[in-house]
Scaffold this active site. Structure first.
Site, PDB file in Angstrom:
ATOM      1  N   PHE A  95       0.932  -1.203  -0.141  1.00 56.27           N
ATOM      2  CA  PHE A  95       0.008   0.052  -0.077  1.00 56.27           C
ATOM      3  C   PHE A  95       0.925   1.417   0.056  1.00 56.27           C
ATOM      4  O   PHE A  95       1.564   1.496   1.000  1.00 56.27           O
ATOM      5  CB  PHE A  95      -0.982   0.026   1.182  1.00 56.27           C
ATOM      6  CG  PHE A  95      -2.040   1.125   1.209  1.00 56.27           C
ATOM      7  CD1 PHE A  95      -3.239   1.135   0.479  1.00 56.27           C
ATOM      8  CD2 PHE A  95      -1.750   2.448   1.811  1.00 56.27           C
ATOM      9  CE1 PHE A  95      -4.285   1.989   0.517  1.00 56.27           C
ATOM     10  CE2 PHE A  95      -2.678   3.141   1.445  1.00 56.27           C
ATOM     11  CZ  PHE A  95      -3.819   3.160   0.779  1.00 56.27           C
TER      12      PHE A  95
ATOM     13  N   ASP B  70       9.273   2.472   1.652  1.00 60.43           N
ATOM     14  CA  ASP B  70       8.165   3.245   2.199  1.00 60.43           C
ATOM     15  C   ASP B  70       7.823   2.748   3.621  1.00 60.43           C
ATOM     16  O   ASP B  70       7.433   1.970   3.957  1.00 60.43           O
ATOM     17  CB  ASP B  70       7.141   2.764   1.389  1.00 60.43           C
ATOM     18  CG  ASP B  70       5.715   3.638   1.784  1.00 60.43           C
ATOM     19  OD1 ASP B  70       5.683   4.181   2.802  1.00 60.43           O
ATOM     20  OD2 ASP B  70       4.656   3.285   1.122  1.00 60.43           O
TER      21      ASP B  70
ATOM     22  N   LYS C 135       2.463   9.220   8.669  1.00 61.71           N
ATOM     23  CA  LYS C 135       1.743   8.881   9.638  1.00 61.71           C
ATOM     24  C   LYS C 135       2.517   9.445  10.968  1.00 61.71           C
ATOM     25  O   LYS C 135       2.026  10.416  11.402  1.00 61.71           O
ATOM     26  CB  LYS C 135       1.881   7.198   9.723  1.00 61.71           C
ATOM     27  CG  LYS C 135       0.871   6.952   8.745  1.00 61.71           C
ATOM     28  CD  LYS C 135       0.413   5.280   8.886  1.00 61.71           C
ATOM     29  CE  LYS C 135      -0.449   4.818   7.822  1.00 61.71           C
ATOM     30  NZ  LYS C 135      -1.678   4.997   7.876  1.00 61.71           N
TER      31      LYS C 135
HETATM   32  C1  LIG Z   1       2.999   2.309   3.748  1.00 58.08           C
HETATM   33  C2  LIG Z   1       2.071   3.343   3.394  1.00 58.08           C
HETATM   34  N1  LIG Z   1       2.423   4.024   2.306  1.00 58.08           N
HETATM   35  C3  LIG Z   1       1.774   5.027   2.177  1.00 58.08           C
HETATM   36  C4  LIG Z   1       0.384   5.200   2.736  1.00 58.08           C
HETATM   37  C5  LIG Z   1      -0.347   6.517   2.294  1.00 58.08           C
HETATM   38  O1  LIG Z   1      -0.260   7.483   3.159  1.00 58.08           O
HETATM   39  P1  LIG Z   1      -1.569   8.610   3.305  1.00 58.08           P
HETATM   40  O2  LIG Z   1      -2.763   7.979   3.712  1.00 58.08           O
HETATM   41  O3  LIG Z   1      -1.060   9.502   4.419  1.00 58.08           O
HETATM   42  O4  LIG Z   1      -1.515   9.133   1.946  1.00 58.08           O
HETATM   43  C6  LIG Z   1       0.111   4.413   3.922  1.00 58.08           C
HETATM   44  C7  LIG Z   1      -1.264   4.782   4.485  1.00 58.08           C
HETATM   45  O5  LIG Z   1      -1.714   3.785   5.299  1.00 58.08           O
HETATM   46  C8  LIG Z   1       0.949   3.384   3.929  1.00 58.08           C
HETATM   47  O6  LIG Z   1       0.641   2.590   5.351  1.00 58.08           O
END
Ligand SMILES: Cc1ncc(COP(=O)(O)O)c(C=O)c1O
Length: 396
Positions: free
Chosen positions: A135, A220, A249
């Site tokens: 994700f 990420d 986050k």
């Molecule tokens: C690993 C990862 N990358 C990107 C995101 C996207 O973040 P945002 O919801 O702040 O756009 C998330 C959100 O859950 C995530 O867990």
């Protein structure tokens, strides 16, 4: 149903399958609803509130900054932004920082950086290899990066340049690599995909492959970073360093803030090639600086490791007791419990009724991601509620 839930149905786009409770206040690991009912919060803003709700250090930093300077644009230098960038670099393996407003924006920017690198150093290579069940956010390009059809199908055709392959399998990355590949982008531990841990040697093998091919490794760490898995960043536990890392986050205790960090050699943006109106503004950066400084100075990652092990042990004990629990997995305070059938939604409701907030990460799995300042005593409280909820399911 409260008036607020009716308003939501009437006025808000139907994007969220919400738990039927309206929260109005938070303190530490607790939140309260509009009727004054208290809950123990094992969702923590979706792994955001690492210092708990409304930590005084953050509340004071935000208040002071709000009374001083909130936004100036990046046409000018601002002090909170530069102090935060320095702190991030001093406490990671990376050299340069770009600040933005969310996780999706951070990963999107990281891919732009990798494509820029590809144009300048890899004969125009632009493809990024990502994994199934990952994700990376909700922008159109990050939907293409996210290897889950449920997020992709509603929006096809998707932007080109992403190849999704199996997670935790180095051979498929090797097969997918071509002379058009500029980067591999991975979550060190997949969060939204169900808290999926890689084998110990996977990330090292990916790092070695990227080195061999001269392509970039983007980690990420939006969900795993800022102490969540028991070290400040997850890469520390796997013996590798990324070329680019994304954060969001937990960075600023709930004030929207994201970051792209990169090694000097991968930091190829020049003025005008990337930007943001709000990204790195003084208000968000004051919250980010206060959060990160507290996390580092108080070894919050150490607490996460200890309490996380305690939580996992307690969940393992429940697994021994209830046969329909098939697996407990996680690191630090990013933990999932999987079941033999799709019972997660009803468990979320049953936990809510007993005063515990948990997350359904898959139809058959719960995710626990409490604030990182949580104590063993609070974990005991959550385990006790879970035990009762699972017992009631077992006797049905
Ligand atoms: C690993 C990862 N990358 C990107 C995101 C996207 O973040 P945002 O919801 O702040 O756009 C998330 C959100 O859950 C995530 O867990």
């Amino acid at each position: 149903m409260s008036n607020w839930q009716e308003l939501e149905r009437k006025y808000y786009m139907g994007t969220f399958d919400r738990t039927p409770v309206t929260l109005v206040k938070g303190q530490g690991a607790r939140v309260w609803d509009e009727n004054g009912r208290e809950y123990l919060d094992f969702v923590a803003g979706w792994a955001v509130n690492c210092l708990g709700h409304c930590h005084p250090v953050v509340a004071e930093a935000v208040t002071e900054q709000a009374n001083t300077l909130i936004q100036t644009s990046n046409q000018f230098y601002t002090i909170p932004q530069l102090r935060l960038a320095e702190l991030l670099v001093q406490n990671s393996c990376l050299d340069k920082v770009f600040l933005c407003n969310s996780g999706a924006e951070a990963t999107e920017g990281a891919v732009k950086l990798a494509r820029r690198y590809g144009k300048l150093k890899l004969n125009g290579a632009y493809e990024v290899i990502t994994t199934f069940n990952s994700f990376h956010g909700r922008t159109l390009a990050m939907t293409a990066a996210t290897g889950q059809t449920k997020f992709q199908e509603p929006y096809s055709p998707l932007p080109i340049g992403f190849v999704n392959v199996e997670y935790n399998n180095i051979e498929v990355i090797k097969t997918a690599t071509t002379n058009q590949t500029c980067a591999v982008m991975l979550e060190p531990i997949q969060g939204e995909g169900g808290v999926n841990l890689p084998d110990d040697d996977y990330l090292r093998a990916v790092r070695a492959w990227c080195d061999q091919k001269g392509i970039l490794l983007i980690l990420d760490e939006i969900q795993t970073g800022i102490g969540r898995v028991g070290t400040l960043f997850a890469y520390e536990q796997y013996g590798i360093e990324p070329d680019i890392m994304t954060l969001a986050k937990g960075m600023a205790s709930g004030v929207p803030l994201g970051a792209i960090l990169s090694k000097e050699g991968a930091s190829v943006f020049t003025p005008g090639e990337h930007g943001s109106t709000f990204g790195g503004n003084p208000l968000a950066c004051a919250a980010g600086y206060a959060t990160l400084k507290f996390v580092i100075e108080h070894d919050i990652a150490g607490n996460t490791k200890r309490v996380g092990e305690y939580l996992i042990k307690g969940l393992e004990d429940l697994k021994q007791k209830f046969q329909f629990i098939t697996e407990v997995r996680g690191r630090g305070l990013l933990v999932a419990m999987e079941f033999s059938s799709d019972m997660a939604k009803s468990l979320v409701t049953a936990c809510l009724d007993r005063g515990l907030l948990v997350n359904r990460v898959k139809p058959n799995a719960l995710r626990f991601m409490p604030p990182l300042i949580i104590s063993n005593k609070e974990v005991d409280e959550a385990l006790d509620i879970l035990d009762k909820v699972l017992s009631s399911v077992a006797t049905k």
